[in-house]
Write an enzyme that holds these catalytic residues in place. Structure first.
Site, mmCIF file in Angstrom:
data_model
loop_
_atom_site.group_PDB
_atom_site.id
_atom_site.type_symbol
_atom_site.label_atom_id
_atom_site.label_comp_id
_atom_site.label_asym_id
_atom_site.label_seq_id
_atom_site.Cartn_x
_atom_site.Cartn_y
_atom_site.Cartn_z
ATOM 1 N N ASN A 1 -15.940 -74.961 84.357
ATOM 2 C CA ASN A 1 -16.519 -74.031 83.366
ATOM 3 C C ASN A 1 -17.475 -73.805 83.437
ATOM 4 O OD1 ASN A 1 -17.524 -73.755 80.304
ATOM 5 N ND2 ASN A 1 -15.330 -74.634 80.436
ATOM 6 N N HIS B 1 -18.962 -71.681 80.558
ATOM 7 C CA HIS B 1 -18.657 -70.992 80.737
ATOM 8 C C HIS B 1 -18.170 -70.996 79.076
ATOM 9 C CE1 HIS B 1 -14.871 -68.236 80.485
ATOM 10 N NE2 HIS B 1 -15.037 -67.891 81.580
ATOM 11 N N CYS B 2 -18.053 -71.883 77.865
ATOM 12 C CA CYS B 2 -17.323 -71.797 76.637
ATOM 13 C C CYS B 2 -18.283 -70.601 75.817
ATOM 14 C CB CYS B 2 -17.523 -73.169 76.056
ATOM 15 S SG CYS B 2 -15.773 -73.883 77.155
ATOM 16 N N ARG B 3 -19.827 -70.862 76.526
ATOM 17 C CA ARG B 3 -21.541 -71.023 75.297
ATOM 18 C C ARG B 3 -21.646 -69.236 75.410
ATOM 19 N NH1 ARG B 3 -23.589 -77.084 75.806
ATOM 20 N NH2 ARG B 3 -21.839 -77.587 75.079
#
Length: 948
Positions: free
Chosen positions: A308, A356-358
């Site tokens: 991520n 990666h999500c944020r």
């Protein structure tokens, strides 16, 4: 109340109302933000049917669309306040590109800007998008970037797969306005965390995209991705993690057009089979470059979120957790993405929700893009190689015609630069001329446009170029001789041994050599420093354990009879008297069953402040320890420090015992050179220096690691054994004329059982009283006994019998080597040689010889070879040439008086026809017969030993 008073009251009310409105607009009175989760909340589950309800679809973009990949040029990164990342992460991003922060108001923007300044963020690289949002998962709801058939940038929007988050869902619309680019609405429910693309028409997601679009068939979804994003191959795979989120970035990531990163777990992991199947799937698929994907694995035994990560231009930001596997994860990125700066960053990461999500990269809408399908693998042997590329300047500025280059290297030679020709449209071409069959060609393309942008292909350029081979690759092929070393030296001596490193291949071999000590002698002992008993000290054994960085020492106590209560907690304390010693490097083991095996027991946890201590632990006996004796091991790791180390431990009724280590670490092995290259079919000598100064007698072990660019043998390990001994040894070689049969000697006396088990030189004329004897003949290659005489003299002329300092009986092997009683090792010289060592060799019925020259001394080994020439023996023709180039002791001296004459025949006559271990058996075939007389005695009549 008069009119003026009423007016004043009215104005006061209006003023207060306006003031209150102003206050209510401030951030400190803002209604607390709704706390949302990364997953769909139960309340949202009830509203799933509303996802996409108000979504506005548009016709797809025109022409050949290109979906921008994460690893392409980014002009910024999109994050949202309040943050899901730390200021440290933001500061790292701002060093690489522009950070665009979504804020809800100008007031909030000022707050964030102030915070950025306070936390060292480069605010010159900070911009803001004022828009309402519900959460910080910009990856999931953020825009997907494209270039349409007119090379115009655009954003493809989709219904965000979370209801009740309309503001998040609207961010792609806001970004299209912010950037001033086109917006296209693709009515496929999706999320950015479950999507990755390669920029060349191939993308991948988990089956979540199918599950969230039940109204669309798989074919219809594929068609939508083709129409809006020009994705011609859409890999939709089962989610191997089996978690709530089903996002692809929780287990995989495109690192480049042909590189995929997939997580790896131990075989005991519940999802091991599924994850391995996923890795195998990608390894079997063909990338846009026409070759299978290169699949890299990152080890995530505890579901660490290493996949991520966020790629921002030449920087890779990797979420780390403080795990012991963090460094390995960063190393995987280094190996997979050479030339990139890989940065590990901590945060409030979860296995399903990390960096990666944020955060979401913002594509450079004016990027300079180089499209090229590289030559790879084995290519035909051609006159030249045409390299073509399409180059697009999305900035609208012209490409500098004199700045489009093909840059290549052959077999790691310096790079050559070729100006590429403009062929029209976007197409450029360059030529790599014909090269030798088997050559490795590395190349990359570079271009510059008038907007100031400079790009390469591959994106990172020189550190990771495209590579192909002319025909079959002429690879480097390493060979090392010898493959191991065993060196014996006395104290305070040194020697240099040669190791030849050869390149059997055609391509240049690059090598790097390091060493690792496996064990090293030091002094360690246990003492009582308090109320301890002598029993404890007597029952303690000290030992060493191999350790890669230095040496481990341990103390074992073998009488823990106080451990009798199952479940009882027995406290242990560990303190250290040396502040320079890393006291956190210790461990405690208990061998409950006294089976001399600590490996089946996990170490007991030790707590305490690193480097400060004291350290404490608790021992809790298991059920099978009841009533039995056990052993405790306190182990410390001591890392090659010259300072002494003292660890004191106590438990139960036994208190204050110290394991004291006086480390005598010596760097006894040197390497020169340690790096270099070897041309094709060449070699280089590596000097291994052995130095025993400061070492005690004993065995020392190390490994020499040779790393190279040989793809078949990237690392070779050469074991090294140093024996430090006060004794010296002698390596001797001699032939006997009698049993010699061409290139070696016969061993007939050995299998016949004729050889005596005790040395035969205890009679006249030798009168040697030595007690050498064996229980059985130790080696089938033994020919007979010989007597070695050591003489200490200045030169051979003065090496008379008065200079004799030692004698010993030894075995002679058929190849001429003289060995000790064990039939294998070299004889030991048990005296000190003040001048030079000369050797006299005696045999029962061959003339004795003296070495014409001093023995050669290398380290602890004297050596001398009588077999190589007549002049190796003192005197004139003191040996016989039995075969061209083979020399040996002269046979025929039946009475061992140093002369071959009639007296010897007189002794032979009555023994003729007899068998056994006989002085008259001159050819050592176990019989006294005419062959002894005719072949050995007759040719040598009149010859005598020539000893000074």
């Amino acid at each position: 109340m008069n009119v003026d008073q009423n007016a004043r009251i009215y104005l006061l009310i209006i003023f207060c109302w306006m003031a209150l409105g102003s206050v209510l607009s401030q951030e400190d009175l803002k209604k607390p933000e709704q706390k949302l989760t990364h997953y769909m909340s139960p309340e949202e589950e009830k509203l799933k049917h509303l996802i996409g309800k108000d979504f506005i679809s548009t016709p797809p973009p025109t022409g050949a669309v290109r979906n921008v990949a994460e690893f392409e040029r980014m002009q910024g990164v999109l994050i949202r306040y309040p943050f899901g990342i730390s200021y440290t992460v933001i500061a790292e991003m701002a060093e690489e590109t522009n950070v665009v922060t979504i804020v809800s108001s100008l007031s909030q923007q000022n707050t964030v800007l102030s915070n950025y300044l306070s936390n060292g963020v480069n605010t010159d690289n900070c911009s803001f998008l004022i828009a309402p949002t519900e959460s910080y998962w910009t990856r999931d709801y953020g825009p997907w970037y494209i270039f349409d058939g007119n090379d115009e940038p655009g954003i493809v929007d989709f219904p965000y797969n979370r209801p009740s988050r309309p503001n998040d869902d609207n961010i792609p619309v806001e970004m299209s306005d912010y950037l001033g680019i086109n917006l296209f609405g693709m009515n496929v429910i999706h999320t950015g965390g479950n999507y990755m693309t390669d920029g060349y028409g191939k993308s991948s997601s988990s089956e979540l995209v199918w599950e969230e679009n039940p109204g669309l068939s798989h074919t219809q979804i594929d068609q939508m991705f083709l129409d809006y994003l020009n994705i011609n191959t859409y890999h939709v795979v089962a989610d191997p993690n089996n978690t709530y989120i089903d996002h692809i970035d929780c287990w995989g990531k495109f690192l480049d057009v042909d590189k995929v990163l997939i997580r790896e777990v131990p075989s005991t992991h519940a999802q091991y089979d599924e994850i391995e199947a996923t890795a195998a799937y990608y390894a079997s698929q063909i990338s846009a470059y026409g070759l299978p994907y290169q699949v890299f694995r990152v080890y995530t035994p505890n579901n660490q979120p290493y996949t991520n990560s966020l790629i921002l231009n030449e920087k890779v930001l990797v979420p780390i957790t403080g795990s012991s596997w963090d460094d390995d994860a960063l190393l995987v990125y280094d190996e997979a993405m050479p030339g990139y700066e890989v940065v590990g960053l901590t945060g409030s990461w979860e296995s399903t929700d990390a960096l990666h999500c944020r955060a979401k990269g913002i594509a450079d809408i004016g990027m300079l893009f180089i499209k090229h399908i590289p030559l790879a693998g084995n290519q035909p042997d051609l006159m030249d190689y045409s390299i073509q590329a399409e180059i697009t300047a999305h900035s609208g500025q012209s490409i500098y015609a004199d700045s489009v280059f093909l840059i290549y290297s052959v077999n790691s030679s310096p790079y050559d630069t070729v100006l590429m020709s403009f062929l029209g449209g976007k197409l450029y071409s360059g030529i790599i001329p014909q090269q030798t069959f088997g050559s490795e060609i590395a190349y990359y393309i570079a271009a510059t446009d008038q907007s100031g942008r400079h790009e390469t292909h591959p994106f990172i350029g020189l550190p990771d170029p495209n590579i192909f081979y002319v025909g079959v690759p002429a690879l480097p092929d390493i060979a090392v001789n010898p493959s191991s070393f065993e060196v014996t030296l006395p104290p305070d001596e040194s020697v240099v041994e040669l190791m030849t490193l050869s390149n059997l291949g055609q391509l240049s071999l690059d090598y790097n050599i390091t060493k690792q000590y496996i064990s090293n002698k030091s002094k360690a002992y246990c003492t009582s420093s308090g109320g301890g008993s002598d029993e404890f000290i007597q029952n303690v054994s000290i030992g060493t354990i191999n350790n890669s960085t230095g040496q481990s020492y341990y103390a074992d106590y073998s009488g823990l009879s106080t451990f009798v209560d199952v479940g009882q907690v027995y406290p242990i304390t560990i303190t250290n008297g040396d502040p320079n010693w890393p006291t956190d490097q210790c461990g405690i083991w208990v061998d409950w069953n006294q089976n001399d095996d600590f490996s089946d027991d996990a170490p007991i946890a030790v707590s305490g402040s690193p480097g400060i201590g004291p350290y404490t632990a608790s021992i809790v006996p298991p059920g099978d320890a009841l009533g039995g004796l056990s052993r405790m091991r306190v182990q410390i790791i001591y890392n090659q420090s010259p300072d002494p180390c003292k660890v004191t431990f106590s438990y139960g009724e036994v208190e204050d015992y110290s394991l004291l280590v006086n480390n005598n670490f010596v760097d006894w092995l040197s390497l020169d050179p340690t790096a270099g290259n070897v041309s094709g079919e060449g070699n280089v000598n590596i000097n291994l220096g052995f130095e025993t100064a400061g070492l005690e007698e004993g065995d020392y072990f190390a490994n020499v690691f040779i790393a190279s660019n040989d793809p078949e043998q990237p690392e070779i390990i050469v074991p090294v054994h140093l024996i430090v001994s006060g004794a010296r040894y002698v390596e001797l070689k001699v032939f006997l004329e009698g049993p010699f049969n061409g290139t070696k000697m016969t061993t007939i006396l050995n299998p016949s059982g004729s050889l005596p088990l005790s040395q035969p030189f205890n009679t006249s004329p030798w009168n040697y009283p030595g007690a050498e004897n064996v229980p059985g003949i130790p080696n089938p290659d033994i020919v007979d006994w010989v007597l070695i005489e050591y003489r200490d003299a200045v030169d051979a002329n003065s090496a008379n019998n008065l200079t004799m300092v030692e004698r010993q009986a030894a075995w002679l092997l058929k190849n001429g080597n003289i060995v000790g009683l064990d039939g294998a090792s070299n004889p030991e010289v048990n005296v000190t040689i003040a001048n030079n060592l000369f050797i006299v060799l005696h045999h029962r019925n061959h003339l004795s010889v003296l070495s014409a020259f001093p023995c050669n001394l290398v380290g602890a080994m004297y050596s001398y070879d009588f077999t190589t020439g007549m002049g190796q023996a003192y005197g004139t023709n003191a040996q016989v040439e039995m075969w061209p180039g083979y020399f040996g002791l002269i046979s025929g001296d039946c009475n061992a008086d140093g002369m071959i004459n009639g007296d010897d025949k007189f002794l032979w006559i009555p023994q003729s026809g007899k068998s056994g271990y006989l002085m008259e058996d001159l050819n050592l075939d176990g019989e006294a017969d005419n062959r002894d007389k005719n072949d050995c005695w007759v040719p040598n009549i009149g010859k005598g030993a020539q000893l000074p």
